[in-house]
Structure formats: C-alpha cells, structure tokens
Write a protein that holds these residues in place. Structure first.
Motif, mmCIF file in Angstrom:
data_model
loop_
_atom_site.group_PDB
_atom_site.id
_atom_site.type_symbol
_atom_site.label_atom_id
_atom_site.label_comp_id
_atom_site.label_asym_id
_atom_site.label_seq_id
_atom_site.Cartn_x
_atom_site.Cartn_y
_atom_site.Cartn_z
ATOM 1 N N MET A 265 46.730 27.049 43.771
ATOM 2 C CA MET A 265 45.406 27.679 43.754
ATOM 3 C C MET A 265 45.149 28.275 42.383
ATOM 4 S SD MET A 265 45.577 29.601 47.452
ATOM 5 C CE MET A 265 43.910 30.230 47.307
ATOM 6 N N SER A 266 44.004 27.973 41.831
ATOM 7 C CA SER A 266 43.683 28.469 40.499
ATOM 8 C C SER A 266 43.209 29.920 40.573
ATOM 9 C CB SER A 266 42.583 27.615 39.872
ATOM 10 O OG SER A 266 41.392 27.718 40.640
ATOM 11 N N THR A 267 43.405 30.627 39.465
ATOM 12 C CA THR A 267 42.910 31.998 39.381
ATOM 13 C C THR A 267 41.461 31.976 38.924
ATOM 14 O OG1 THR A 267 45.092 32.906 38.959
ATOM 15 C CG2 THR A 267 43.207 34.202 38.207
ATOM 16 N N LYS A 268 40.674 32.879 39.486
ATOM 17 C CA LYS A 268 39.231 32.856 39.261
ATOM 18 C C LYS A 268 38.702 34.253 38.959
ATOM 19 C CE LYS A 268 39.348 29.727 43.208
ATOM 20 N NZ LYS A 268 40.771 30.089 43.520
ATOM 21 N N ILE A 269 37.680 34.311 38.121
ATOM 22 C CA ILE A 269 36.854 35.508 37.996
ATOM 23 C C ILE A 269 35.748 35.321 39.024
ATOM 24 C CG2 ILE A 269 35.390 36.910 36.497
ATOM 25 C CD1 ILE A 269 36.943 35.753 34.107
ATOM 26 N N LEU A 270 35.880 35.994 40.150
ATOM 27 C CA LEU A 270 34.988 35.750 41.281
ATOM 28 C C LEU A 270 33.615 36.380 41.092
ATOM 29 C CD1 LEU A 270 37.551 36.302 44.164
ATOM 30 C CD2 LEU A 270 36.672 34.122 43.317
ATOM 31 N N ASP B 57 48.327 34.877 39.253
ATOM 32 C CA ASP B 57 49.174 33.679 39.227
ATOM 33 C C ASP B 57 50.532 33.951 39.872
ATOM 34 O OD1 ASP B 57 47.207 32.244 37.951
ATOM 35 O OD2 ASP B 57 48.124 32.326 35.961
ATOM 36 N N ALA B 58 51.056 35.152 39.611
ATOM 37 C CA ALA B 58 52.395 35.486 40.106
ATOM 38 C C ALA B 58 52.394 35.881 41.578
ATOM 39 C CB ALA B 58 52.995 36.618 39.276
ATOM 40 N N ARG B 59 51.258 36.393 42.050
ATOM 41 C CA ARG B 59 51.178 36.887 43.422
ATOM 42 C C ARG B 59 49.976 36.263 44.128
ATOM 43 N NH1 ARG B 59 52.725 43.344 43.080
ATOM 44 N NH2 ARG B 59 54.425 43.127 41.557
ATOM 45 N N PRO B 60 50.148 35.080 44.673
ATOM 46 C CA PRO B 60 49.026 34.425 45.379
ATOM 47 C C PRO B 60 48.411 35.351 46.421
ATOM 48 C CG PRO B 60 50.880 32.924 45.141
ATOM 49 C CD PRO B 60 51.375 34.273 44.694
ATOM 50 N N GLY B 61 47.093 35.410 46.417
ATOM 51 C CA GLY B 61 46.384 36.286 47.347
ATOM 52 C C GLY B 61 46.054 37.648 46.790
ATOM 53 N N ALA B 62 46.632 37.993 45.621
ATOM 54 C CA ALA B 62 46.297 39.276 44.996
ATOM 55 C C ALA B 62 44.815 39.295 44.615
ATOM 56 C CB ALA B 62 47.156 39.509 43.765
#
Length: 393
Positions: free
Chosen positions: A1-6, A166-171
C-alpha cells in the motif's frame, strides 16, 4: 500500500495586512531616511504580494500589537514576542488540523502520530502536545517536532510522516506547520530586514498522511521520493538566529542568484534526468519572494502556467515560511485541469542554503469513484482564527 497525503487544511489569522498600508506604516517610522523610505517602497511595491495575514493585528491601526497608537512600532523583547506565539500558535494549528481532518474524512480518534514544524517560536509542552488534547487525538499518539528548519521544513515533516506510514501500515499521521513570522518584524534601515518585513506573513498548514485507503470522493497525493540538496554557497546569505529583540532573518540579495545558478542541477538530480517540462505536470515551488520564483522559472525553463499556483499563494498570503508549500499543494489538489496520475514536483528553500524536494502523484476523486453530487474542494479555503487579545505579557 502506498503512502498518501490524503488531505491538506489551512488557516490564517483574522487580520489582513494590505501591502500598501503596511508599506506606508514602515516608511513613516521615526528615523527613516529618504533612502530607507525608497528602499521600503521598492521592497513592498515589487514584492508581488497584495496582502498577508498577521496575529499582531492590522498594521497601522490602533489594534496592532507592539504599537499602542497604531503609528509607532515598538521593539519588543524576544520574550514578549514569544509569549504572543504561545497564545496564538495553538488555535491556528488547531484550525488547520481540523480543516485537514474534515477534508480527509478521518476522525481525530484515528490519528496515531503527530508531526509538527515551526521556526517562529518555542514553548513546551508545545503545539504537538496541545493538538492531542484539543482535537481528542488518543493520548498514546507518538509526537515529533521539527524545529527551526525554516521555510523548507514542511517537506522534512512530510518525509517523516511518510517514513512512519511506510514502516507502520495503517498509521494515520497528522502533520501541522505553523508560522507566526509577523512576530519578528522590526523597523530597520537594513535592506535585508526591510525585505523580511515586506514578504513574510502568518499561517498554518496541515496534512493527513497515511497508507490507509482514502475515503471515496476525495483527491489525494501519492508520496514518492523526497530529497535534500545543499547549495555550494549560501550559508552566510540565508540564516535565522535568535536575538534579544526577536528572531533575526538574514536574506541577502545573493539568495535568488544562488538559486538561479544551481536550481537546474538540483532539479535534474531530483527528476533523475527526466524532462522538467514533459515529465512534470504541476510544480509546487516555495515562494521565498518574487525574485526567487523568477530565478527558479528561468533556471529550469518553466512556462508561466507552471508557476501559477506558487505566484497566487505569494500574492494572497505572502511567504508563511514552512506552511506556504502546503497552501500551494492544496491548490494543486483542487486543480480540476489536472488529470489522475498528474506528476507533481515540489521545491522548498531553507537556511543554508538548503533545497528540499518532493515528487508526488495526484490521484483524483474519480479514481476511487466520486459519488454523484460531490463538490470538489476549493483552493485556498482557509479557516480564520480570532486576533490575539491585547494584554500584558
């Protein structure tokens, strides 16, 4: 899952400083010579700024902090200025954070980490701590403060949030950059201080960063590569120190020239040799001032439309230090001319002279099935916070 600026939220103080009125106020200060008055006029009139916002009130009026009569600007101590920061920074940070949360569709109870950045004041426990209490963020949320990195600090803050996600999925990371630059204005014949008085304003920007799936109907920015470059010269041309009468900015005329000479190489490294015209769809360039934007545009060979968002934020808000780039990215998120997958390149400049860069990808609301009737976010939607009380400090 990519990290996003939501999402990105913004906030400014209630008092708006019109540039001509502020110019006349500084030009009318005691001891200002004809030469200094001409320098003030040139700095303000050539700034490409229409207005800015300030926690000290409308300069030139009786309601201005640091001026009892609205005519004479006092020289408060650093402690007095910082006391205003302690009162005014938390509500501005909170307003930007609430705006970002509302735009993201996430709740404060879902925030797992808080990252803040500021270089215009200090206190502890600081805005990061107060955001947890004010917003109802879980008290177990981990907090990080990035201090005194100047105008470029938003990208290190977002980079930190990306590393966490990236290190903590769901953070779910709340990033808040809050700057009260107007607290450090002063009457001066020094050309560098005159320029600082002409371009800096106050504001806060916030972002929700996560690897979680975005809520339907909302555009977001997929984070890519962040990078840092230090120019070959400039350490003596842009710095930010603490003096007895406020923080002191040194911003020499060499800064835009250095940027103009070196920016092409920085951009080439950032893009890995890709074409800045054909392989970038939108640019977010920190408007350190009009001349900085001119030098970036000329050095990279960008068309006028590539600088439109940066120049619009400079015109309407001035240079709000670290918060400024978030105002620009907010406009890009709301730009309906950009299609899904649009490639975004960001540049910020800080003391050193340091260049922080970011590569992002725009994902539109249509990419996740925008529901019928959803209204797109409008650019530069800002929450205003009340002016600080005029009370002894």
């Amino acid at each position: 899952m990519s990290t996003k600026i939501l999402s990105i939220g913004t906030a400014v103080p209630a008092a708006r400083l019109d540039q001509p009125r502020a110019r006349d106020f500084f030009a009318a200060q005691p001891g200002v010579s004809r030469l200094t008055a001409r320098l003030i006029g040139a700095a303000f009139d050539q700034s490409a700024i229409d207005h800015r916002y300030s926690v000290i009130g409308q300069i030139g009026s009786g309601g201005t902090l640091f001026s009892e009569d609205g005519e004479l600007l006092r020289a408060p101590s650093t402690g007095e200025r910082n006391a205003v920061y302690r009162r005014a920074a938390p509500p501005l940070s909170e307003a930007a954070a609430r705006d970002a949360l509302e735009r993201s569709g996430f709740d404060a109870a879902e925030i797992t980490h808080v990252v803040t950045a500021s270089c215009t004041g200090f206190f502890a426990p600081g805005p990061d701590y107060l955001l947890v209490k004010q917003l109802g963020i879980p008290r177990t949320a981990e907090r990080t403060h990035i201090g005194f990195m100047g105008c470029a600090a938003a990208f290190p803050a977002l980079r930190t949030a990306q590393a966490i996600a990236d290190a903590r999925p769901g953070a779910v990371v709340l990033v808040v950059c809050t700057e009260l630059c107007s607290l450090h204005i002063r009457s001066s014949s020094d050309p560098e201080q005159i320029v600082a008085s002409a371009v800096f304003g106050d504001g806060a920007g916030a972002a929700i960063v996560s690897s979680a799936e975005p809520k339907p109907g909302r555009p977001w920015l997929e984070t890519g590569v962040f990078s840092t470059a230090i120019t070959a010269e400039g350490e003596q041309d842009m710095d930010w120190t603490i003096g007895d009468s406020g923080f002191e900015m040194r911003l020499t005329a060499e800064v835009p020239r250095i940027i103009g000479r070196e920016i092409a190489g920085v951009v080439e490294a950032m893009l890995g040799g890709a074409d800045p015209l054909g392989d970038v769809d939108a640019w977010a360039v920190h408007p350190g001032g009009r001349s900085v934007l001119d030098r970036v545009q000329g050095g990279v060979g960008l068309p006028d439309e590539a600088m439109a968002h940066s120049r619009a934020v400079l015109r309407d808000f001035g240079n709000m230090s670290s918060a400024t780039i978030l105002f620009i990215l907010q406009r890009i998120l709301a730009d309906e001319t950009l299609a899904d997958g649009a490639r975004v390149a960001g540049l910020c400049f800080g003391p050193g002279l340091t260049v922080e860069t970011a590569r992002l990808t725009l994902r539109t609301a249509d990419a996740v099935g925008e529901p019928a009737g959803t209204v797109a976010a409008t650019p530069e939607t800002v929450a205003e916070v009340p002016e600080p009380r005029r009370e002894p400090v």
